[in-house]
Design an enzyme around this catalytic site. Structure first.
Site, PDB file in Angstrom:
ATOM      1  N   ILE A   1       0.783  -1.156   0.026  1.00 28.18           N
ATOM      2  CA  ILE A   1       0.090   0.079  -0.099  1.00 28.18           C
ATOM      3  C   ILE A   1       0.853   1.451   0.246  1.00 28.18           C
ATOM      4  CG2 ILE A   1      -1.807   1.193   1.410  1.00 28.18           C
ATOM      5  CD1 ILE A   1      -2.767  -1.499   2.029  1.00 28.18           C
TER       6      ILE A   1
ATOM      7  N   ASP B   1      13.580   2.147  11.421  1.00 23.37           N
ATOM      8  CA  ASP B   1      12.553   1.412  12.072  1.00 23.37           C
ATOM      9  C   ASP B   1      11.619   2.346  13.035  1.00 23.37           C
ATOM     10  OD1 ASP B   1      11.299  -0.831  13.953  1.00 23.37           O
ATOM     11  OD2 ASP B   1      12.997  -2.062  13.080  1.00 23.37           O
TER      12      ASP B   1
ATOM     13  N   SER C   1      -0.595  -9.521   8.894  1.00 19.89           N
ATOM     14  CA  SER C   1      -0.837 -10.965   8.871  1.00 19.89           C
ATOM     15  C   SER C   1      -1.377 -11.563  10.189  1.00 19.89           C
ATOM     16  CB  SER C   1       0.140 -11.760   8.229  1.00 19.89           C
ATOM     17  OG  SER C   1      -0.038 -13.303   8.650  1.00 19.89           O
TER      18      SER C   1
ATOM     19  N   TYR D   1      -2.879  -9.616  16.273  1.00 21.02           N
ATOM     20  CA  TYR D   1      -2.880  -8.424  14.991  1.00 21.02           C
ATOM     21  C   TYR D   1      -3.963  -7.487  15.586  1.00 21.02           C
ATOM     22  CZ  TYR D   1      -3.411  -6.196  10.468  1.00 21.02           C
ATOM     23  OH  TYR D   1      -3.566  -5.474   9.675  1.00 21.02           O
TER      24      TYR D   1
ATOM     25  N   VAL E   1      -7.389  -5.491   1.062  1.00 18.38           N
ATOM     26  CA  VAL E   1      -6.766  -4.604  -0.222  1.00 18.38           C
ATOM     27  C   VAL E   1      -6.134  -5.488  -1.137  1.00 18.38           C
ATOM     28  CG1 VAL E   1      -5.561  -2.506  -0.784  1.00 18.38           C
ATOM     29  CG2 VAL E   1      -6.643  -2.824   1.626  1.00 18.38           C
TER      30      VAL E   1
ATOM     31  N   ARG F   1     -15.075 -12.140   1.956  1.00 22.78           N
ATOM     32  CA  ARG F   1     -14.463 -10.836   2.079  1.00 22.78           C
ATOM     33  C   ARG F   1     -14.787  -9.764   1.508  1.00 22.78           C
ATOM     34  NH1 ARG F   1     -13.341 -13.555   5.746  1.00 22.78           N
ATOM     35  NH2 ARG F   1     -11.407 -14.390   6.709  1.00 22.78           N
TER      36      ARG F   1
ATOM     37  N   ARG G   1      -8.614 -21.945   9.242  1.00 18.98           N
ATOM     38  CA  ARG G   1      -7.282 -21.358  10.067  1.00 18.98           C
ATOM     39  C   ARG G   1      -7.870 -20.642  11.015  1.00 18.98           C
ATOM     40  NH1 ARG G   1      -3.862 -17.861   6.030  1.00 18.98           N
ATOM     41  NH2 ARG G   1      -5.557 -16.527   6.374  1.00 18.98           N
TER      42      ARG G   1
END
Ligand SMILES: NC(=O)c1ccc[n+]([C@@H]2O[C@H](COP(=O)([O-])OP(=O)(O)OC[C@H]3O[C@@H](n4cnc5c(N)ncnc54)[C@H](O)[C@@H]3O)[C@@H](O)[C@H]2O)c1
Length: 329
Positions: free
Chosen positions: A20, A64, A89, A152, A182, A220, A287
């Site tokens: 992105i 970073d 992820s 996440y 996306v 989705r 999953r």
């Protein structure tokens, strides 16, 4: 709709070497902005930025977001921050919650502090539909989130809380964009944590079977990258005071299940290579941590920001597939 694009500004894009981020950099440079791209190249690739490295208005900072000083330096003189850097992820976060938290929460907080101290005009950041967690109601409306289903999702929910509090405490202007699945050019098709669309396209091109976890009826709200670029631009420029320090869904507003997705991919790839019609899907176990159905309400984004997605799944896939065909051969 009137095109609202950031122009003549200094923009910091974090996660600039990622999918992105690199698409945002391209759009911002096209519109005449000075762009600072910030990335530690952890999941992003330098080649995503290779076309811009010699651009006179582009500067790449390899650093970073866990390094506060580097964040502060990068924010110096910046008008808008489009914060995309994160460790993505759901499965990766289940395997390694500590690194996900470190980057997505501590790194996010560093960026907020740096943007606050640099007095940027607005801090627009990527959050995620995973924040909806176990909330069953469809379509998902911003005000109604459930229990997070993965580390996440927790990190992204915390981002939203932090940004809102920074708005209230320090008078910062933030806008959170909850992206829904996306897809588009430059999204990585390789690796265990690759997203479904690029992974399936990559496999189909090689006549290999896409693997669907579960029975393929999970759905989705797949969102083409150009819709996400539009959303970032209008969020940065929104003059509606009610939109400030708010969170908005960024999606197309239609859901597609994975079986249907593979059908559309094959239909669009067959004109390139008729043998792709013969590739069969494989099914594996479901999953953990995955949300079953995802469909966004885009009413709030539409009414408060004027967001109107231009690309549906098929028109987005036509563009994405052309790019993968040209670049994966
Ligand atoms: N792609 C999607 O469908 C989707 C959906 C919801 C939310 N998002 C969010 O959008 C953002 C961009 O996602 P993407 O799909 O482009 O992923 P990406 O992995 O392609 O890009 C993320 C970028 O951040 C960089 N990065 C990671 N850790 C960093 C660190 N500590 N310091 C500096 N840079 C770091 C990576 O190297 C990478 O270039 C992320 O915040 C992600 O969580 C993406």
């Amino acid at each position: 709709m009137i095109e609202r694009r950031i122009t003549n500004s200094r923009v910091l894009v974090t996660g600039a070497a990622g999918f992105i981020g690199s698409n945002l950099v391209e759009d911002l440079l096209f519109n005449g902005n000075e762009v600072v791209g910030f990335d530690n190249l952890m999941t992003g690739k330098a080649e995503n930025l290779s076309a811009f490295l010699d651009h006179p208005k582009f500067r790449f900072v390899e650093a970073d977001i866990r390094d506060l000083e580097a964040c502060k330096k990068a924010c110096d003189g910046i008008d808008y921050v489009l914060h995309q850097a994160a460790l993505g992820s759901v499965p990766r976060s289940i395997k390694d919650p500590l690194t996900t938290n470190d980057i997505n929460v501590n790194g996010f907080l560093n960026m907020l502090l740096a943007a606050r101290d640099a007095k940027v005009k607005r801090f627009v950041y990527a959050t995620s539909s995973s924040v909806y967690g176990d909330e069953k109601r469809l379509p998902k409306v911003e005000a109604k989130i459930g229990k997070p289903l993965s580390p996440y999702a927790i990190t992204k929910a915390m981002n939203e809380r932090y940004a809102t509090v920074f708005g209230e405490l320090y008078g910062m202007e933030t806008i959170g964009l909850r992206y829904f699945n996306v897809f588009g050019p430059k999204q990585d098709p390789n690796g265990v944590y690759a997203a479904a669309i690029p992974k399936f396209i990559g496999l189909l091109i090689q006549h290999e079977s896409p693997l669907i976890h579960g029975d393929g009826t999970q759905s989705r709200d797949f969102t083409y990258i150009d819709n996400v670029i539009d959303a970032n631009n209008i969020a940065a420029l929104s003059t509606n005071p009610e939109s400030i320090n708010e969170i908005f869904n960024v999606a197309y507003g239609e859901s597609t299940n994975l079986n249907e997705l593979v059908e559309v991919l094959q239909e669009l790839l067959i004109p390139f290579d008729s043998k792709i019609a013969e590739v069969e899907v494989k099914y594996g176990p479901e999953r953990v941590g995955d949300v079953r159905h995802s469909l966004a309400s885009i009413v709030k984004s539409n009414t408060m920001l004027g967001y109107r997605p231009k690309y549906d799944l098929k028109s987005g896939l036509e563009k994405a597939i052309k790019w993968y065909w040209d670049n994966l051969q």
